[in-house]
Motif scaffolding. Structure first.
Motif, PDB file in Angstrom:
ATOM      1  N   ALA A 117      41.666  41.311 -41.517  1.00 53.54           N
ATOM      2  CA  ALA A 117      42.116  39.950 -41.216  1.00 53.54           C
ATOM      3  C   ALA A 117      42.173  39.778 -39.716  1.00 53.54           C
ATOM      4  O   ALA A 117      42.475  40.728 -38.985  1.00 53.54           O
ATOM      5  CB  ALA A 117      43.492  39.701 -41.819  1.00 53.54           C
ATOM      6  N   ASP A 151      43.335  36.709 -36.626  1.00 59.05           N
ATOM      7  CA  ASP A 151      43.823  35.362 -36.339  1.00 59.05           C
ATOM      8  C   ASP A 151      43.081  34.792 -35.133  1.00 59.05           C
ATOM      9  O   ASP A 151      42.208  35.463 -34.555  1.00 59.05           O
ATOM     10  CB  ASP A 151      45.349  35.348 -36.165  1.00 59.05           C
ATOM     11  CG  ASP A 151      45.817  36.074 -34.919  1.00 59.05           C
ATOM     12  OD1 ASP A 151      44.991  36.393 -34.040  1.00 59.05           O
ATOM     13  OD2 ASP A 151      47.033  36.334 -34.827  1.00 59.05           O
ATOM     14  N   ARG A 207      44.049  43.026 -38.329  1.00 61.34           N
ATOM     15  CA  ARG A 207      44.741  43.928 -39.258  1.00 61.34           C
ATOM     16  C   ARG A 207      43.726  44.442 -40.272  1.00 61.34           C
ATOM     17  O   ARG A 207      42.858  43.690 -40.720  1.00 61.34           O
ATOM     18  CB  ARG A 207      45.866  43.190 -40.014  1.00 61.34           C
ATOM     19  CG  ARG A 207      46.985  42.687 -39.147  1.00 61.34           C
ATOM     20  CD  ARG A 207      47.844  43.803 -38.559  1.00 61.34           C
ATOM     21  NE  ARG A 207      48.637  43.311 -37.438  1.00 61.34           N
ATOM     22  CZ  ARG A 207      49.910  42.941 -37.500  1.00 61.34           C
ATOM     23  NH1 ARG A 207      50.549  43.033 -38.647  1.00 61.34           N
ATOM     24  NH2 ARG A 207      50.541  42.504 -36.443  1.00 61.34           N
ATOM     25  N   TRP A 252      43.487  46.725 -43.968  1.00 61.88           N
ATOM     26  CA  TRP A 252      44.142  47.458 -45.043  1.00 61.88           C
ATOM     27  C   TRP A 252      43.438  48.804 -45.213  1.00 61.88           C
ATOM     28  O   TRP A 252      42.271  48.954 -44.818  1.00 61.88           O
ATOM     29  CB  TRP A 252      44.071  46.675 -46.361  1.00 61.88           C
ATOM     30  CG  TRP A 252      45.058  45.575 -46.440  1.00 61.88           C
ATOM     31  CD1 TRP A 252      46.354  45.655 -46.870  1.00 61.88           C
ATOM     32  CD2 TRP A 252      44.846  44.205 -46.079  1.00 61.88           C
ATOM     33  NE1 TRP A 252      46.954  44.427 -46.790  1.00 61.88           N
ATOM     34  CE2 TRP A 252      46.053  43.520 -46.313  1.00 61.88           C
ATOM     35  CE3 TRP A 252      43.758  43.493 -45.579  1.00 61.88           C
ATOM     36  CZ2 TRP A 252      46.200  42.162 -46.069  1.00 61.88           C
ATOM     37  CZ3 TRP A 252      43.897  42.139 -45.335  1.00 61.88           C
ATOM     38  CH2 TRP A 252      45.104  41.491 -45.566  1.00 61.88           C
ATOM     39  N   THR A 292      51.948  42.909 -47.083  1.00 62.82           N
ATOM     40  CA  THR A 292      51.349  41.579 -47.038  1.00 62.82           C
ATOM     41  C   THR A 292      50.076  41.599 -47.875  1.00 62.82           C
ATOM     42  O   THR A 292      49.204  42.437 -47.646  1.00 62.82           O
ATOM     43  CB  THR A 292      51.000  41.176 -45.591  1.00 62.82           C
ATOM     44  OG1 THR A 292      52.105  41.493 -44.745  1.00 62.82           O
ATOM     45  CG2 THR A 292      50.694  39.684 -45.491  1.00 62.82           C
ATOM     46  N   GLN A 317      46.390  40.260 -49.265  1.00 60.43           N
ATOM     47  CA  GLN A 317      45.258  39.620 -48.588  1.00 60.43           C
ATOM     48  C   GLN A 317      45.376  38.096 -48.699  1.00 60.43           C
ATOM     49  O   GLN A 317      44.916  37.374 -47.796  1.00 60.43           O
ATOM     50  CB  GLN A 317      43.930  40.102 -49.182  1.00 60.43           C
ATOM     51  CG  GLN A 317      43.725  39.779 -50.652  1.00 60.43           C
ATOM     52  CD  GLN A 317      42.299  40.081 -51.127  1.00 60.43           C
ATOM     53  OE1 GLN A 317      41.397  40.297 -50.333  1.00 60.43           O
ATOM     54  NE2 GLN A 317      42.106  40.084 -52.447  1.00 60.43           N
ATOM     55  N   GLN A 356      48.021  36.939 -46.183  1.00 57.21           N
ATOM     56  CA  GLN A 356      47.463  37.168 -44.840  1.00 57.21           C
ATOM     57  C   GLN A 356      46.444  36.085 -44.474  1.00 57.21           C
ATOM     58  O   GLN A 356      46.441  35.590 -43.337  1.00 57.21           O
ATOM     59  CB  GLN A 356      46.780  38.546 -44.825  1.00 57.21           C
ATOM     60  CG  GLN A 356      46.486  39.087 -43.460  1.00 57.21           C
ATOM     61  CD  GLN A 356      47.727  39.696 -42.805  1.00 57.21           C
ATOM     62  OE1 GLN A 356      48.691  38.994 -42.500  1.00 57.21           O
ATOM     63  NE2 GLN A 356      47.703  40.985 -42.599  1.00 57.21           N
ATOM     64  N   ARG A 366      48.345  32.981 -43.701  1.00 60.25           N
ATOM     65  CA  ARG A 366      48.966  33.108 -42.371  1.00 60.25           C
ATOM     66  C   ARG A 366      47.920  32.895 -41.276  1.00 60.25           C
ATOM     67  O   ARG A 366      48.153  32.162 -40.311  1.00 60.25           O
ATOM     68  CB  ARG A 366      49.570  34.502 -42.211  1.00 60.25           C
ATOM     69  CG  ARG A 366      50.819  34.779 -43.043  1.00 60.25           C
ATOM     70  CD  ARG A 366      51.389  36.104 -42.566  1.00 60.25           C
ATOM     71  NE  ARG A 366      52.494  36.627 -43.340  1.00 60.25           N
ATOM     72  CZ  ARG A 366      53.421  37.447 -42.837  1.00 60.25           C
ATOM     73  NH1 ARG A 366      53.356  37.839 -41.577  1.00 60.25           N
ATOM     74  NH2 ARG A 366      54.399  37.917 -43.595  1.00 60.25           N
ATOM     75  N   LEU A 385      50.249  37.503 -38.256  1.00 57.65           N
ATOM     76  CA  LEU A 385      49.768  38.367 -39.339  1.00 57.65           C
ATOM     77  C   LEU A 385      50.848  39.366 -39.735  1.00 57.65           C
ATOM     78  O   LEU A 385      51.701  39.718 -38.926  1.00 57.65           O
ATOM     79  CB  LEU A 385      48.507  39.106 -38.886  1.00 57.65           C
ATOM     80  CG  LEU A 385      47.330  38.215 -38.492  1.00 57.65           C
ATOM     81  CD1 LEU A 385      46.122  39.076 -38.087  1.00 57.65           C
ATOM     82  CD2 LEU A 385      46.947  37.285 -39.641  1.00 57.65           C
ATOM     83  N   SER A 428      49.699  45.399 -43.035  1.00 61.72           N
ATOM     84  CA  SER A 428      48.642  45.653 -44.026  1.00 61.72           C
ATOM     85  C   SER A 428      48.688  47.122 -44.438  1.00 61.72           C
ATOM     86  O   SER A 428      47.699  47.828 -44.384  1.00 61.72           O
ATOM     87  CB  SER A 428      47.286  45.287 -43.441  1.00 61.72           C
ATOM     88  OG  SER A 428      47.102  45.950 -42.206  1.00 61.72           O
TER      89      SER A 428
END
Lengths: 347, 347
Positions: free
Chosen positions: A173, A175, A181, A183, A260, A262, A265, A268, A275, A278
């Motif tokens: 992810a 922003d 981030r 996972w 969090t 997906q 996230q 967000r 964020l 993860s």
């Protein structure tokens, strides 16, 4: 704040379920009657290229996203003149076309299967556009088979066969500020070309390599939101298979297994909110429910089971839901997963 | 399967959010316009004693429950002639009346604060019916104050003051077969009479004692679903304060901190589905958001934060949402909780 989603399937449903506790509303544009998102979101019932439907989505929503890549790029471009669209229409276009997608991966310095006219046999002929869950693919081991497949499929692309130890995927992810981030990568097992099970692992030996690939794509394409790269783990390192410009089936474990999900996230990220973690909170695995609904009471009788139904009419090969199993250790996880698999697909 | 809930507030909202992934629909009966459950459930907009509203609830739902105890018992009795109602109207009636409730606790062999005419001073005068979050209570240290309080409050009950080390609560679930589950007890901190923070603890020294009390109530009153007993931890053991015949604010941590939330568990229990794990997955704590909405971006910038907004108009002393913080260890939990508290109630 209201998020508009092009597409009202299970991914839109789970995005809406994640948005609700944050006080964020969701509207979906979806032509199919009673889509999975209908019970948790406002529905604009119109095709993806319907001018009135698109106008209504742009008028009523603050930010727009997609739950599938098979969306007319022209629709996203039009929406983007009125509202921010994440991911960008350009990146969605890249992932719609297997040829452009592979070129984009290669341009970012990421290894893919060989493709194009010089691909050695055996090879797989795929259609460049559309096609998912193994549909629209033919394997060819001779020139005759290759020619037949190329003639049979619309817009064919020839891909080489990759010898791999396992399939895995990284979900990342980003922003708008460039915060990233990742996972933990998940190992994916397919059955009949459809994702059957995804199992994330802490400290997977390929974690850092996979993160570096995701970062290159995110930075090259200025992605805001969640994206996924499906990968092959080979002797020579990671080989990219394909990308998804969205939340992905192999990341459904994050709802129950990560701080969090997906889905939260992505909400967000596109709403310009910070964020979240993860992480992997506990050993877990996600098993897909395909074709037929298993007995709910038998599933729920297994410890550590989290059932996610999509409320779609049953049909062969259709994803109807998923089950995530969590457990305090790998041994218990494995035992519970075996029980879930037995209930979902009786022997 | 459709569950009917009398009341459409935040507890109904969270029940509906838990029911959705199981493919279970929820309808709420609620007279207030745009209640918190409206975005995730079907709403029958009618008072709790409206014959047409009750008939519609019974007609359209397979099983009925409540999200608050202040429901006319006659309404529940009427519903129960047509559909199963959990908890039973009789048990809801017990929890509506502080006097009957205390007698029921005593009859089950559970210690309560002294109450009635012989209660020593200082004492608290409460109203038997209604009153929550510390409303409808007056403290009396002299006979004059006591007399004044008794005259000031409708249906007064006099309760002795209990000297305690802390307040805690046990949340338990039972199904129709008598299967029982208990979550780890939570320590509760109040501010101005309103629950401020709940922190569950693994292996709390009072866990077994609290479970035994819950079991006695559940078995005596044949409870199906989730219930809560608020307790005082005293030198002489646990003293019961009050009971809730429903999911409870002190159990909101279970959404993010337990394998099965109290909301999903209640849905499972009343729909005759197997009960799930009531474990504590990670150290966690729930902090209530009261009176004013904190900045969402500041909350989400804190690691391990799970925001649950109820989408209610802000009003002093009103619960507008809660934040659950999870962390891999107690040290980090404490650090994160301090940051959340600072954002929610700036110093």
């Amino acid at each position: 704040m209201r998020v508009g989603i092009v597409g009202g399937g299970q991914l839109a449903r789970m995005l809406a379920l994640a948005a609700r506790p944050l006080g964020i509303d969701v509207t979906v544009l979806e032509p199919t009657p009673s889509p999975p998102a209908a019970s948790v979101a406002t529905v604009i019932a119109a095709p993806f290229d319907d001018p009135a439907g698109l106008a209504q989505l742009a008028d009523t929503c603050d930010v727009i996203t997609v739950e599938l890549e098979a969306v007319p790029v022209a629709s996203l471009q039009w929406l983007n003149q009125h509202r921010p669209v994440h991911p960008s229409p350009q990146f969605v276009a890249v992932t719609q076309d297997r040829l452009i997608e592979k070129e984009a991966l290669r341009d970012a310095g990421i290894v893919t299967a060989p493709f194009g006219p010089d691909t050695p046999l055996p090879a797989v002929v795929k259609t460049r556009f559309g096609g998912y869950d193994g549909r629209g693919q033919q394997r060819a081991t001779t020139i005759d088979e290759l020619t037949a497949a190329i003639n049979a499929l619309p817009d064919p692309i020839v891909e080489g066969i990759v010898t791999f130890h396992r399939e895995l995927s990284i979900i990342a992810a980003a922003d708008a500020k460039g915060e990233l981030r990742y996972w933990p990568v998940a190992t994916n097992e397919h059955r009949h070309g459809i994702l059957h099970m995804s199992t994330p692992r802490l400290d997977d030996p390929r974690q850092h390599e996979a993160e570096a690939l995701a970062r290159r794509i995110i930075e090259t394409h200025h992605i805001v939101g969640v994206m996924c790269i499906e990968l092959f783990d080979t002797d020579g390192g990671l080989v990219a298979n394909e990308m998804a410009p969205r939340v992905h089936n192999s990341g459904h474990w994050t709802i129950d297994g990560s701080t969090t999900s997906q889905f939260e996230q992505h909400i967000r990220a596109i709403c310009a909110l910070p964020l979240g973690d993860s992480d992997l909170r506990q050993p877990c695995a996600t098993i897909n429910v395909i074709g037929a609904e298993p007995p709910l009471d038998e599933l729920l009788a297994i410890d550590g089971v989290h059932v996610h139904r999509y409320e779609k009419p049953a049909r062969p090969s259709r994803k109807l839901g998923h089950v995530t199993v969590t457990a305090p250790n790998d041994w218990l996880l494995n035992e519970r997963v075996q029980r879930v698999v037995t209930v979902i697909s009786p022997p």
